[in-house]
Design a protein around this motif. Structure first.
Motif: not given
Length: 249
Positions: A198-224
């Motif tokens: 609501a504050g950032y704006g949505t015109g250039d936001v890709d929700r699929e990529v946001i979901r992808a980063w949720w997965s990628l971040r969680s996968l790569t951070a777990s061992r650390w």
């Protein structure tokens, strides 16, 4: 004499609070160098630098409270989340830092390595790892780089009322994917994404990529996290984020 509080401590760095000052002790001087340069460039509120004598960087506490913590509902208002989104938009529209960001090839190699570790150790069901690896693929695409914070966890964004009072911990700042910052700030708090946008704006936001980063971040951070004494399997944390992706269409 002010009491000394250990905010975080592990093999790489430690942060102590003494009164209204935070002392960040880091064995790698490059982290403090990036942090100082990034805060000087960022067009949003950042902490006051008190002094810097390697390996210690002293910064002043910022007013207000963090947006929340991973694993617990955020107490911040919708307006505060929108203010965080507006601040993030200003950052992403600022001139790029003059140092390089992470290459997608390096991110992909880390993802493959960490997924192999998760499968070998069996800390998560194989189908959860494999499904999230598939989802993460959407983050590994060429993109226009913007000025990103690089580690925009809930605890790094402070609000005072409904306004952003300070953003801390800039050692990962670099040119990078705007969707990465949006994803890290809403990791484990997906219900707040619309408030943030609501504050950032949505015109250039890709929700699929946001979901992808949720997965990628969680996968790569777990061992650390596991190796440094944290628990990614605590309620609402990284393993729950990965399990939630199994319900996505």
């Amino acid at each position: 004499m002010d009491e000394v509080e250990v905010v975080v401590a592990h093999r790489q760095r430690a942060t102590l609070r003494v009164g209204d000052a935070f002392l960040k002790v880091d064995g790698d001087p490059a982290h403090a160098d990036v942090e100082l340069r990034a805060m000087a460039m960022a067009p949003i509120p950042t902490p006051q630098i008190l002094w810097h004598e390697p390996p210690v960087l002293a910064i002043a506490a910022v007013p207000g409270a963090a947006l929340g913590v991973l694993g617990e509902p955020s107490p911040a208002s919708r307006q505060a989340w929108a203010a965080a989104g507006a601040a993030l938009r200003r950052l992403h529209e600022a001139p790029l830092p003059p140092w390089p960001g992470r290459r997608l090839e390096d991110v992909a190699e880390q993802l493959d390595r960490e997924c192999a570790w998760l499968l070998d150790t069996g800390v998560l069901p194989a189908e959860v790892v494999r499904r999230n690896r598939e989802i993460a693929e959407a983050a590994l695409r060429p993109r226009e780089s913007v000025f990103i914070h690089g580690d925009l966890q809930l605890t790094h964004v402070f609000v005072d009322g409904d306004e952003v009072s300070g953003v801390i911990d800039w050692s990962e700042a670099a040119p990078g994917d705007a969707m990465f910052d949006l994803a890290i700030l809403t990791l484990g708090h997906e219900e707040r994404l619309d408030d943030l946008l609501a504050g950032y704006g949505t015109g250039d936001v890709d929700r699929e990529v946001i979901r992808a980063w949720w997965s990628l971040r969680s996968l790569t951070a777990s061992r650390w996290l596991i190796e440094h004494g944290f628990d990614p399997d605590a309620p609402g944390c990284e393993f729950d984020v990965l399990r939630a992706r199994m319900q996505d269409p």
